[in-house]
Design a protein around this motif. Structure first.
Motif, PDB file in Angstrom:
ATOM      1  N   GLN A  57       8.003   2.824  -0.935  1.00 30.93           N
ATOM      2  CA  GLN A  57       8.791   2.929  -1.940  1.00 30.93           C
ATOM      3  C   GLN A  57       8.741   1.877  -3.014  1.00 30.93           C
ATOM      4  O   GLN A  57       8.119   0.808  -2.778  1.00 30.93           O
ATOM      5  CB  GLN A  57      10.377   2.580  -1.349  1.00 30.93           C
ATOM      6  N   TRP A  58       8.998   2.485  -4.293  1.00 33.12           N
ATOM      7  CA  TRP A  58       8.793   1.321  -5.330  1.00 33.12           C
ATOM      8  C   TRP A  58      10.267   0.742  -5.595  1.00 33.12           C
ATOM      9  O   TRP A  58      11.261   1.490  -5.394  1.00 33.12           O
ATOM     10  CB  TRP A  58       8.300   2.113  -6.564  1.00 33.12           C
ATOM     11  N   TYR A  59      10.174  -0.482  -5.947  1.00 37.13           N
ATOM     12  CA  TYR A  59      11.423  -1.479  -6.458  1.00 37.13           C
ATOM     13  C   TYR A  59      11.082  -2.222  -7.536  1.00 37.13           C
ATOM     14  O   TYR A  59      10.047  -2.344  -7.996  1.00 37.13           O
ATOM     15  CB  TYR A  59      11.612  -2.476  -5.137  1.00 37.13           C
ATOM     16  N   ARG A  60      12.319  -2.578  -8.212  1.00 36.70           N
ATOM     17  CA  ARG A  60      12.220  -3.504  -9.441  1.00 36.70           C
ATOM     18  C   ARG A  60      13.111  -4.596  -9.077  1.00 36.70           C
ATOM     19  O   ARG A  60      14.226  -4.481  -8.701  1.00 36.70           O
ATOM     20  CB  ARG A  60      13.059  -2.621 -10.760  1.00 36.70           C
ATOM     21  N   HIS A  61      12.549  -5.853  -9.330  1.00 37.29           N
ATOM     22  CA  HIS A  61      13.035  -7.155  -9.126  1.00 37.29           C
ATOM     23  C   HIS A  61      14.005  -7.007 -10.390  1.00 37.29           C
ATOM     24  O   HIS A  61      13.525  -7.134 -11.710  1.00 37.29           O
ATOM     25  CB  HIS A  61      12.182  -8.253  -9.131  1.00 37.29           C
ATOM     26  N   LEU A  62      15.480  -7.079 -10.179  1.00 35.84           N
ATOM     27  CA  LEU A  62      16.290  -7.234 -11.404  1.00 35.84           C
ATOM     28  C   LEU A  62      16.294  -8.239 -12.141  1.00 35.84           C
ATOM     29  O   LEU A  62      16.648  -8.269 -13.489  1.00 35.84           O
ATOM     30  CB  LEU A  62      17.739  -7.000 -10.871  1.00 35.84           C
ATOM     31  N   ASP A  63      15.790  -9.392 -11.681  1.00 35.96           N
ATOM     32  CA  ASP A  63      15.914 -10.706 -12.376  1.00 35.96           C
ATOM     33  C   ASP A  63      14.650 -10.576 -13.443  1.00 35.96           C
ATOM     34  O   ASP A  63      14.853 -11.123 -14.645  1.00 35.96           O
ATOM     35  CB  ASP A  63      15.700 -11.932 -11.436  1.00 35.96           C
ATOM     36  N   ASN A  64      13.566 -10.176 -13.083  1.00 35.39           N
ATOM     37  CA  ASN A  64      12.245 -10.603 -13.814  1.00 35.39           C
ATOM     38  C   ASN A  64      11.745  -9.353 -14.027  1.00 35.39           C
ATOM     39  O   ASN A  64      10.686  -9.292 -14.962  1.00 35.39           O
ATOM     40  CB  ASN A  64      11.299 -11.448 -13.476  1.00 35.39           C
ATOM     41  N   GLY A  65      12.162  -7.957 -13.818  1.00 36.96           N
ATOM     42  CA  GLY A  65      11.793  -6.739 -14.061  1.00 36.96           C
ATOM     43  C   GLY A  65      10.339  -6.396 -13.486  1.00 36.96           C
ATOM     44  O   GLY A  65       9.803  -5.288 -13.727  1.00 36.96           O
ATOM     45  N   GLU A  66       9.799  -7.263 -12.870  1.00 32.97           N
ATOM     46  CA  GLU A  66       8.532  -6.887 -11.720  1.00 32.97           C
ATOM     47  C   GLU A  66       8.850  -5.443 -11.065  1.00 32.97           C
ATOM     48  O   GLU A  66       9.804  -5.606 -10.225  1.00 32.97           O
ATOM     49  CB  GLU A  66       8.042  -7.989 -11.007  1.00 32.97           C
ATOM     50  N   ILE A  67       7.755  -4.773 -11.085  1.00 36.05           N
ATOM     51  CA  ILE A  67       7.863  -3.450 -10.251  1.00 36.05           C
ATOM     52  C   ILE A  67       6.843  -3.742  -9.217  1.00 36.05           C
ATOM     53  O   ILE A  67       5.657  -4.154  -9.438  1.00 36.05           O
ATOM     54  CB  ILE A  67       7.521  -2.316 -10.962  1.00 36.05           C
ATOM     55  N   PHE A  68       7.156  -3.185  -8.048  1.00 33.75           N
ATOM     56  CA  PHE A  68       6.382  -3.502  -6.799  1.00 33.75           C
ATOM     57  C   PHE A  68       6.969  -2.210  -5.790  1.00 33.75           C
ATOM     58  O   PHE A  68       7.753  -1.639  -5.931  1.00 33.75           O
ATOM     59  CB  PHE A  68       6.229  -4.787  -5.944  1.00 33.75           C
ATOM     60  N   ARG A  69       5.810  -1.997  -4.856  1.00 31.34           N
ATOM     61  CA  ARG A  69       6.165  -1.034  -3.887  1.00 31.34           C
ATOM     62  C   ARG A  69       5.646  -1.896  -2.553  1.00 31.34           C
ATOM     63  O   ARG A  69       5.141  -3.081  -2.366  1.00 31.34           O
ATOM     64  CB  ARG A  69       4.973   0.075  -3.898  1.00 31.34           C
ATOM     65  N   VAL A  70       6.405  -1.340  -1.696  1.00 32.82           N
ATOM     66  CA  VAL A  70       6.328  -1.937  -0.149  1.00 32.82           C
ATOM     67  C   VAL A  70       4.976  -1.381   0.549  1.00 32.82           C
ATOM     68  O   VAL A  70       4.996   0.049   0.633  1.00 32.82           O
ATOM     69  CB  VAL A  70       7.533  -1.454   0.886  1.00 32.82           C
ATOM     70  N   LEU A  71       4.085  -2.083   0.825  1.00 33.26           N
ATOM     71  CA  LEU A  71       2.669  -1.805   1.343  1.00 33.26           C
ATOM     72  C   LEU A  71       2.776  -1.695   2.825  1.00 33.26           C
ATOM     73  O   LEU A  71       1.998  -0.878   3.359  1.00 33.26           O
ATOM     74  CB  LEU A  71       1.573  -2.509   0.782  1.00 33.26           C
ATOM     75  N   GLY A  72       3.493  -2.752   3.358  1.00 32.39           N
ATOM     76  CA  GLY A  72       3.431  -2.603   4.797  1.00 32.39           C
ATOM     77  C   GLY A  72       4.612  -3.478   5.294  1.00 32.39           C
ATOM     78  O   GLY A  72       5.280  -4.052   4.800  1.00 32.39           O
TER      79      GLY A  72
END
Length: 84
Positions: free
Chosen positions: A12-27
């Motif tokens: 799943q992809w997520y956005r860190h609401l404080d800094n806008g960084e987008i990342f996905r859960v890899l493991g």
């Protein structure tokens, strides 16, 4: 704070609401109770489960153009395990 997204979901992809960084859960590592994340910049990081639930996170769509430094694949990740 987690804004209701709950437990980390593999892939799943997520956005860190404080800094806008987008990342996905890899493991998801059941032994260390940690979540391996992969940013759009190619960075790998680990977050412990207790910290995950306090992060200001929201759902995100995968970026249209994603030129990451690491072409990580979930199926090949040694951490690709589901948490209990």
């Amino acid at each position: 704070m987690n804004t209701g997204i709950g437990r980390a979901q593999l892939g799943q992809w997520y956005r860190h609401l404080d800094n806008g960084e987008i990342f996905r859960v890899l493991g998801l590592d059941t032994e260390s109770r940690s979540i391996v994340i992969h940013s759009v910049y190619g960075d790998l990081d680990e977050i412990d489960e207790e910290s995950w639930i306090t992060l200001p996170l929201g759902w995100a769509q995968p970026p249209e153009i994603w030129t990451n430094a690491l072409a990580a694949d979930i199926d090949d990740c040694e951490y690709a395990k589901m948490l209990d």
